[in-house]
Design a protein around this motif. Structure first.
Motif, PDB file in Angstrom:
ATOM      1  N   SER A   1      -6.646   8.798  -6.516  1.00  0.00           N
ATOM      2  CA  SER A   1      -6.241   7.500  -6.467  1.00  0.00           C
ATOM      3  C   SER A   1      -6.108   6.951  -7.870  1.00  0.00           C
ATOM      4  CB  SER A   1      -6.807   6.726  -5.876  1.00  0.00           C
ATOM      5  OG  SER A   1      -8.373   6.610  -6.143  1.00  0.00           O
ATOM      6  N   LEU A   2      -7.149   7.435  -8.794  1.00  0.00           N
ATOM      7  CA  LEU A   2      -7.055   7.154 -10.239  1.00  0.00           C
ATOM      8  C   LEU A   2      -6.111   7.645 -11.007  1.00  0.00           C
ATOM      9  CD1 LEU A   2      -8.565   5.941 -12.709  1.00  0.00           C
ATOM     10  CD2 LEU A   2      -9.943   7.795 -12.544  1.00  0.00           C
ATOM     11  N   VAL A   3      -5.639   9.244 -10.637  1.00  0.00           N
ATOM     12  CA  VAL A   3      -4.498   9.583 -11.653  1.00  0.00           C
ATOM     13  C   VAL A   3      -3.432   9.011 -10.972  1.00  0.00           C
ATOM     14  CG1 VAL A   3      -3.278  11.892 -11.921  1.00  0.00           C
ATOM     15  CG2 VAL A   3      -5.744  11.708 -12.026  1.00  0.00           C
ATOM     16  N   ALA A   4      -3.106   8.876  -9.815  1.00  0.00           N
ATOM     17  CA  ALA A   4      -1.686   8.219  -9.252  1.00  0.00           C
ATOM     18  C   ALA A   4      -1.729   6.836  -9.675  1.00  0.00           C
ATOM     19  CB  ALA A   4      -1.949   8.223  -7.698  1.00  0.00           C
ATOM     20  N   SER A   5      -2.974   6.035  -9.743  1.00  0.00           N
ATOM     21  CA  SER A   5      -2.660   4.670 -10.152  1.00  0.00           C
ATOM     22  C   SER A   5      -2.080   4.639 -11.792  1.00  0.00           C
ATOM     23  CB  SER A   5      -4.143   3.982 -10.113  1.00  0.00           C
ATOM     24  OG  SER A   5      -4.552   3.910  -8.864  1.00  0.00           O
ATOM     25  N   LEU A   6      -2.637   5.684 -12.482  1.00  0.00           N
ATOM     26  CA  LEU A   6      -2.214   5.706 -14.007  1.00  0.00           C
ATOM     27  C   LEU A   6      -0.968   6.219 -14.110  1.00  0.00           C
ATOM     28  CD1 LEU A   6      -2.772   5.990 -17.039  1.00  0.00           C
ATOM     29  CD2 LEU A   6      -3.590   8.034 -16.837  1.00  0.00           C
ATOM     30  N   ILE A   7      -0.182   6.901 -13.148  1.00  0.00           N
ATOM     31  CA  ILE A   7       1.041   7.307 -13.220  1.00  0.00           C
ATOM     32  C   ILE A   7       2.075   6.048 -12.840  1.00  0.00           C
ATOM     33  CG2 ILE A   7       2.817   8.665 -11.837  1.00  0.00           C
ATOM     34  CD1 ILE A   7       0.763  10.918 -11.563  1.00  0.00           C
ATOM     35  N   LEU A   8       1.636   5.292 -11.864  1.00  0.00           N
ATOM     36  CA  LEU A   8       2.166   4.013 -11.472  1.00  0.00           C
ATOM     37  C   LEU A   8       2.155   3.029 -12.727  1.00  0.00           C
ATOM     38  CD1 LEU A   8       2.092   4.751  -8.478  1.00  0.00           C
ATOM     39  CD2 LEU A   8       1.531   2.367  -8.235  1.00  0.00           C
TER      40      LEU A   8
ATOM     41  N   GLU B   1       0.798  -1.238   0.019  1.00  0.00           N
ATOM     42  CA  GLU B   1       0.047   0.123  -0.069  1.00  0.00           C
ATOM     43  C   GLU B   1       0.775   1.356   0.000  1.00  0.00           C
ATOM     44  OE1 GLU B   1      -3.848  -0.183   2.083  1.00  0.00           O
ATOM     45  OE2 GLU B   1      -2.971   1.565   3.423  1.00  0.00           O
ATOM     46  N   VAL B   2       0.586   2.195  -1.018  1.00  0.00           N
ATOM     47  CA  VAL B   2       1.053   3.365  -1.063  1.00  0.00           C
ATOM     48  C   VAL B   2       0.244   4.574  -1.109  1.00  0.00           C
ATOM     49  CG1 VAL B   2       3.084   4.711  -2.402  1.00  0.00           C
ATOM     50  CG2 VAL B   2       3.167   2.337  -2.163  1.00  0.00           C
ATOM     51  N   ALA B   3       0.473   5.646  -0.404  1.00  0.00           N
ATOM     52  CA  ALA B   3      -0.555   6.938  -0.292  1.00  0.00           C
ATOM     53  C   ALA B   3       0.177   7.600  -1.592  1.00  0.00           C
ATOM     54  CB  ALA B   3      -0.377   7.610   0.891  1.00  0.00           C
ATOM     55  N   PRO B   4      -0.661   8.316  -2.225  1.00  0.00           N
ATOM     56  CA  PRO B   4      -0.602   9.186  -3.360  1.00  0.00           C
ATOM     57  C   PRO B   4       0.204  10.420  -2.491  1.00  0.00           C
ATOM     58  CG  PRO B   4      -2.812   8.751  -3.570  1.00  0.00           C
ATOM     59  CD  PRO B   4      -2.338   8.008  -2.249  1.00  0.00           C
ATOM     60  N   PRO B   5       0.578  11.631  -3.486  1.00  0.00           N
ATOM     61  CA  PRO B   5       1.349  12.547  -2.735  1.00  0.00           C
ATOM     62  C   PRO B   5       0.286  13.607  -2.231  1.00  0.00           C
ATOM     63  CG  PRO B   5       1.545  12.884  -4.939  1.00  0.00           C
ATOM     64  CD  PRO B   5       0.995  11.393  -4.744  1.00  0.00           C
ATOM     65  N   LYS B   6       0.400  14.434  -1.209  1.00  0.00           N
ATOM     66  CA  LYS B   6      -0.507  15.463  -1.162  1.00  0.00           C
ATOM     67  C   LYS B   6       0.191  16.887  -1.514  1.00  0.00           C
ATOM     68  CE  LYS B   6      -3.060  17.509   2.689  1.00  0.00           C
ATOM     69  NZ  LYS B   6      -3.453  17.415   4.368  1.00  0.00           N
ATOM     70  N   GLY B   7       0.011  16.936  -2.844  1.00  0.00           N
ATOM     71  CA  GLY B   7       0.398  17.953  -3.690  1.00  0.00           C
ATOM     72  C   GLY B   7       0.811  17.309  -5.256  1.00  0.00           C
TER      73      GLY B   7
END
Length: 308
Positions: free
Chosen positions: A67-74, A27-33
């Protein structure tokens, strides 16, 4: 001219789950920013060690990147995501729109969550939506996968192909409540289950033997890295439903190097979980780089990744 991108769905997690392999997620949290540098640095340490990485969706009702955008970046960095989707912040229109978007960009794994109450987070005066909760969100995903929306109307531009999962808490005080909730999520189409932080492995074993046995759905035990006695006491104080046993707290307090001792404890828990269920879900807040060493200590080999 419109630039059409061809997204290919990664399939290691679903393939391994259906093959009955021992699953490892983190589990990884997306950035706050807007800066994803730290997130990508942490996830890079997990390449080849986990089948997929959960990206949280406003965990503890704290504001972070989508979470959707961060998932796409991953995914664009070669890491298979499990996109968490909570019902707290969106109604069924918004949730369905995001699920369609996830499918369109090749994100297949979705963890359906109700979401933490807004009062627990950093925007306590904002309004929670909760148009759906996790079971009903799973039901919506089930419909989208056969080409229907939440109102049973046909999707005119194609059905989805999502692999939905759900959360479960084997340490729930009410065993009948635990069974009822699990069975509802199973009936609603959950294909895998990730547990909350596990400290009582006898309760996990009871859950596996009395409830999960025979369902043929992967259960991943939640393993949390405790960094110190103070960290464990903090979790006992602020995380509902979680109790770190006193003997673990004392073991951390007596250790010359509490962080190293916490890693040893986590590795021991991974070894216990291997005897009980089909996988582990690793949580190491802000120190995801320590997950691979913990897996090494537990004798968990690198995973075989399959893409298509």
């Amino acid at each position: 001219m419109l630039n059409t991108r061809n997204f290919t769905a990664l399939s290691s997690f679903r393939t391994a789950a259906k093959a009955g392999e021992f699953l490892v997620t983190a589990e990884v949290a997306p950035p706050k920013g807007g800066n994803t540098e730290h997130m990508l640095a942490m996830t890079a340490t997990l390449k080849g060690r986990v089948h997929a990485i959960n990206i949280t969706d406003g965990s503890r009702a704290v504001l972070r990147m989508s979470s959707l955008v961060a998932s796409l970046i991953l995914q664009e960095n070669g890491i298979e995501p499990i996109c968490q989707m909570a019902c707290r912040d969106r109604n069924r229109i918004g949730l369905q729109a995001d699920l369609m978007g996830a499918h369109a960009v090749g994100i297949r794994n979705i963890l359906a969550l109700t979401g933490d109450p807004v009062k627990a987070g950093d925007h306590p005066t904002c309004k929670g939506v909760f148009d759906l909760e996790s079971v009903r969100l799973l039901q919506v995903i089930q419909k989208l996968n056969i080409g229907l929306d939440a109102n049973d109307k046909p999707l005119t531009d194609g059905s989805l192909d999502l692999f939905p999962g759900a959360a479960i808490d084997p340490q729930c005080p009410s065993f009948s409540g635990l069974q009822s909730r699990f069975e509802k999520k199973l009936a609603a189409g959950a294909q895998f289950f990730q547990s909350q932080l596990i400290t009582d492995f006898e309760k996990l074993e009871k859950f596996m033997d009395a409830i999960a046995c025979g369902t043929n759905k992967p259960i991943l035990a939640g393993i949390f890295l405790l960094k110190s006695a103070k960290n464990a006491e903090f979790i006992n104080r602020v995380v509902p439903g979680v109790t770190i046993p006193q003997h673990i707290i004392e073991r951390l307090r007596a250790a010359k190097d509490p962080l190293e001792e916490g890693m040893k404890i986590a590795a021991e828990q991974v070894q216990i979980a291997k005897q009980l269920c089909q996988g582990v879900h690793m949580m190491s807040v802000k120190r995801e780089d320590l997950i691979a060493p913990i897996l090494d200590m537990a004798g968990v080999k690198p995973v075989n990744l399959v893409t298509k």
